[in-house]
Design a protein around this motif. Structure first.
Motif, PDB file in Angstrom:
ATOM      1  N   LEU A 280      -5.049  -8.074   7.739  1.00 10.30           N
ATOM      2  CA  LEU A 280      -3.827  -7.344   8.061  1.00 10.30           C
ATOM      3  C   LEU A 280      -2.812  -8.251   8.766  1.00 10.30           C
ATOM      4  O   LEU A 280      -1.603  -8.135   8.529  1.00 10.30           O
ATOM      5  N   GLU A 281      -3.289  -9.154   9.594  1.00 10.76           N
ATOM      6  CA  GLU A 281      -2.387 -10.096  10.260  1.00 10.76           C
ATOM      7  C   GLU A 281      -1.736 -11.034   9.241  1.00 10.76           C
ATOM      8  O   GLU A 281      -0.529 -11.309   9.311  1.00 10.76           O
ATOM      9  N   TYR A 282      -2.516 -11.522   8.298  1.00 10.62           N
ATOM     10  CA  TYR A 282      -1.962 -12.390   7.258  1.00 10.62           C
ATOM     11  C   TYR A 282      -0.903 -11.645   6.449  1.00 10.62           C
ATOM     12  O   TYR A 282       0.183 -12.185   6.169  1.00 10.62           O
ATOM     13  N   LEU A 283      -1.211 -10.411   6.063  1.00  4.24           N
ATOM     14  CA  LEU A 283      -0.273  -9.651   5.233  1.00  4.24           C
ATOM     15  C   LEU A 283       0.996  -9.300   6.005  1.00  4.24           C
ATOM     16  O   LEU A 283       2.091  -9.261   5.425  1.00  4.24           O
ATOM     17  N   ALA A 284       0.866  -9.031   7.295  1.00  2.00           N
ATOM     18  CA  ALA A 284       2.039  -8.734   8.123  1.00  2.00           C
ATOM     19  C   ALA A 284       2.975  -9.934   8.230  1.00  2.00           C
ATOM     20  O   ALA A 284       4.190  -9.773   8.443  1.00  2.00           O
ATOM     21  N   ALA A 285       2.438 -11.135   8.057  1.00  2.00           N
ATOM     22  CA  ALA A 285       3.248 -12.345   8.148  1.00  2.00           C
ATOM     23  C   ALA A 285       3.890 -12.725   6.819  1.00  2.00           C
ATOM     24  O   ALA A 285       4.689 -13.677   6.768  1.00  2.00           O
ATOM     25  N   TRP A 286       3.563 -12.014   5.742  1.00  2.00           N
ATOM     26  CA  TRP A 286       4.185 -12.320   4.453  1.00  2.00           C
ATOM     27  C   TRP A 286       5.697 -12.112   4.550  1.00  2.00           C
ATOM     28  O   TRP A 286       6.160 -11.124   5.153  1.00  2.00           O
ATOM     29  N   PRO A 287       6.487 -12.984   3.954  1.00  2.00           N
ATOM     30  CA  PRO A 287       7.950 -12.848   4.014  1.00  2.00           C
ATOM     31  C   PRO A 287       8.506 -11.872   2.982  1.00  2.00           C
ATOM     32  O   PRO A 287       9.578 -12.116   2.420  1.00  2.00           O
ATOM     33  N   LEU A 288       7.823 -10.794   2.715  1.00  2.00           N
ATOM     34  CA  LEU A 288       8.303  -9.747   1.831  1.00  2.00           C
ATOM     35  C   LEU A 288       7.740  -8.416   2.310  1.00  2.00           C
ATOM     36  O   LEU A 288       6.723  -8.371   3.017  1.00  2.00           O
ATOM     37  N   ALA A 289       8.415  -7.342   1.923  1.00  2.00           N
ATOM     38  CA  ALA A 289       8.019  -6.018   2.408  1.00  2.00           C
ATOM     39  C   ALA A 289       6.748  -5.548   1.706  1.00  2.00           C
ATOM     40  O   ALA A 289       6.700  -5.483   0.471  1.00  2.00           O
ATOM     41  N   VAL A 290       5.724  -5.232   2.486  1.00  2.00           N
ATOM     42  CA  VAL A 290       4.476  -4.686   1.937  1.00  2.00           C
ATOM     43  C   VAL A 290       4.032  -3.511   2.793  1.00  2.00           C
ATOM     44  O   VAL A 290       4.315  -3.450   3.990  1.00  2.00           O
ATOM     45  N   ARG A 291       3.351  -2.576   2.153  1.00  3.36           N
ATOM     46  CA  ARG A 291       2.705  -1.464   2.854  1.00  3.36           C
ATOM     47  C   ARG A 291       1.216  -1.575   2.599  1.00  3.36           C
ATOM     48  O   ARG A 291       0.788  -1.810   1.460  1.00  3.36           O
ATOM     49  N   THR A 292       0.415  -1.422   3.648  1.00  2.97           N
ATOM     50  CA  THR A 292      -1.022  -1.592   3.510  1.00  2.97           C
ATOM     51  C   THR A 292      -1.762  -0.426   4.150  1.00  2.97           C
ATOM     52  O   THR A 292      -1.254   0.243   5.046  1.00  2.97           O
ATOM     53  N   THR A 293      -2.976  -0.209   3.682  1.00  3.99           N
ATOM     54  CA  THR A 293      -3.882   0.709   4.357  1.00  3.99           C
ATOM     55  C   THR A 293      -4.569  -0.033   5.491  1.00  3.99           C
ATOM     56  O   THR A 293      -4.600  -1.271   5.519  1.00  3.99           O
ATOM     57  N   ALA A 294      -5.147   0.700   6.418  1.00  5.44           N
ATOM     58  CA  ALA A 294      -5.909   0.109   7.526  1.00  5.44           C
ATOM     59  C   ALA A 294      -7.199   0.909   7.684  1.00  5.44           C
ATOM     60  O   ALA A 294      -7.371   1.653   8.656  1.00  5.44           O
ATOM     61  N   PRO A 295      -8.121   0.780   6.733  1.00  2.00           N
ATOM     62  CA  PRO A 295      -9.327   1.611   6.721  1.00  2.00           C
ATOM     63  C   PRO A 295     -10.272   1.310   7.875  1.00  2.00           C
ATOM     64  O   PRO A 295     -10.249   0.223   8.451  1.00  2.00           O
ATOM     65  N   GLN A 296     -11.118   2.288   8.198  1.00  2.53           N
ATOM     66  CA  GLN A 296     -12.133   2.136   9.233  1.00  2.53           C
ATOM     67  C   GLN A 296     -13.502   1.806   8.640  1.00  2.53           C
ATOM     68  O   GLN A 296     -14.512   1.832   9.339  1.00  2.53           O
ATOM     69  N   GLY A 297     -13.511   1.485   7.374  1.00  2.00           N
ATOM     70  CA  GLY A 297     -14.732   1.132   6.676  1.00  2.00           C
ATOM     71  C   GLY A 297     -14.386   0.692   5.269  1.00  2.00           C
ATOM     72  O   GLY A 297     -13.209   0.565   4.912  1.00  2.00           O
ATOM     73  N   GLY A 298     -15.404   0.465   4.446  1.00  2.00           N
ATOM     74  CA  GLY A 298     -15.162  -0.065   3.119  1.00  2.00           C
ATOM     75  C   GLY A 298     -15.027  -1.575   3.152  1.00  2.00           C
ATOM     76  O   GLY A 298     -15.337  -2.236   4.149  1.00  2.00           O
ATOM     77  N   LEU A 299     -14.527  -2.123   2.041  1.00  2.00           N
ATOM     78  CA  LEU A 299     -14.423  -3.573   1.916  1.00  2.00           C
ATOM     79  C   LEU A 299     -13.036  -4.043   1.515  1.00  2.00           C
ATOM     80  O   LEU A 299     -12.816  -5.243   1.384  1.00  2.00           O
ATOM     81  N   THR A 300     -12.094  -3.107   1.297  1.00  2.00           N
ATOM     82  CA  THR A 300     -10.831  -3.503   0.704  1.00  2.00           C
ATOM     83  C   THR A 300      -9.628  -2.829   1.344  1.00  2.00           C
ATOM     84  O   THR A 300      -9.741  -1.765   1.960  1.00  2.00           O
TER      85      THR A 300
END
Length: 367
Positions: A280-300
């Motif tokens: 999530l930290e890596y994706l937050a640093a991407w220089p483009l707009a992204v929306r991500t999930t933040a699951p409490q389990g799983g692998l993805t």
């Protein structure tokens, strides 16, 4: 970056040094093999080793589901469990409801079995939209519903208890089979929800799972509880596979019974949490707009990119540089989610994998 040095951002095998728990598992399986003596000339019973099934029942009791060995059948992984379930309850041309986005492996099974698909809108936080499913049932003659209530791929959704109860009420009203894909449940680091099966009062839930997501994909050891269809599923297992490996089952039984499985999973969950946070930290640093999930389990994690991005096009370019991704439209039969992708945090984030993520963002920006 060459293809021989590919970096897989999908949910595949973990790489690197073998964890101590897996070393212990291999030893348990090796000891079980040495104990076979003359038994290698005989098949195991189709339902699987009773000792392993007893240990699995003990694990399920911790998740609100009281079952016993006679109600479980060992399979060669969750995919075979899903296959046996669908093969038993459906006939060619029947309609099966699936989550959207949902697991592409289920979509492949449905195609192979020549079953029709109706997609149910699914929240990436709370799972299948049961109200939308109720509307679908008014229009379609649905025979079965495949659902992952706990840490579903691709976004790690968890279905609330009330939604689960409503789903079972619909199953009763419309005479449905509910196929529960429970394969990611043991990955939860903030707690493991009870199974959907624990709410089943009439045998309409077919529970399918395996140990592959927390131990090893090579283990190929799963199980199924067929509910009211269990005897038919056992017959299907007998005619399609006959039996499972006895020494592998006995080795896993010892691994669970001696407490090694619990210790391993406890550490693995913490590792997954840290790897999710880092991703999530890596994706937050991407220089483009992204929306991500933040699951409490799983692998993805499910990543939603700007609408103009075509992740299938990005897939081809990334593969050319040895970077493997999973485009979003694989998770639907209706060519949706073309601007989305699924990224795994099952691997440790070493320098090379971090570089692959950065390169992926560059490919997306210059599409």
């Amino acid at each position: 970056m060459t293809r021989s040095a590919a970096f897989d951002l999908t949910a595949s095998l973990r790489t690197g040094e073998m964890p101590s728990g897996i070393v212990q598992l291999n030893r348990s399986i090796g000891r079980a093999l040495r104990r076979q003596k003359g038994n290698f000339q005989y098949y195991d019973e189709p339902a699987g080793d009773p000792g392993l099934r007893n240990q699995l029942a003990t694990l399920f009791a911790k998740r609100g589901w009281n079952t016993d060995a006679s109600e479980l059948c060992v399979t060669s992984g969750c995919q075979q469990s899903l296959f046996l379930a669908l093969l038993t309850v459906c006939s060619e041309g029947d309609v099966v409801a699936v989550e959207s986005p949902g697991f592409y492996g289920v979509l492949q099974l449905l195609e192979q079995l020549k079953l029709k698909v109706v997609e149910v809108p699914t929240s990436l936080q709370t799972g299948m939209d049961v109200a939308a499913f109720a509307d679908i049932l008014k229009l379609w003659d649905v025979r079965a519903c495949v659902v992952s209530p706990t840490f579903a791929t691709p976004g790690g959704a968890v279905m609330p208890t009330e939604a689960r109860k409503r789903l079972l009420q619909l199953a009763e009203r419309y005479d449905l089979a509910i196929v529960e894909d429970d394969i990611y449940a043991e990955t939860g680091w903030s707690g493991v929800p009870d199974t959907l099966k624990s709410l089943d009062q009439s045998g309409r839930v077919i529970h399918c799972s395996s140990l592959s997501k927390v131990l090893s994909r090579d283990l190929r050891l799963g199980w199924i509880n067929g509910g009211r269809w269990h005897s038919k599923i056992l017959q299907m297992k007998l005619t399609s596979q006959l039996a499972s490996s006895r020494f592998v089952q006995q080795g896993v039984e010892s691994f669970i019974k001696e407490g090694d499985y619990t210790a391993f999973v406890r550490k693995f969950r913490l590792q997954l949490r840290d790897q999710r946070d880092q991703l999530l930290e890596y994706l937050a640093a991407w220089p483009l707009a992204v929306r991500t999930t933040a699951p409490q389990g799983g692998l993805t994690i499910w990543v939603e990119l700007p609408e103009e991005v075509d992740t299938m096009d990005i897939y081809s370019k990334a593969m050319g540089e040895g970077i493997v991704i999973t485009p979003g439209n694989l998770f639907s039969v209706s060519e949706r989610f073309g601007n989305c992708l699924r990224i795994s945090f099952a691997h440790p984030w070493g320098g090379h994998r971090a570089h692959a993520l950065n390169r992926l963002s560059e490919l997306i920006q210059h599409q």
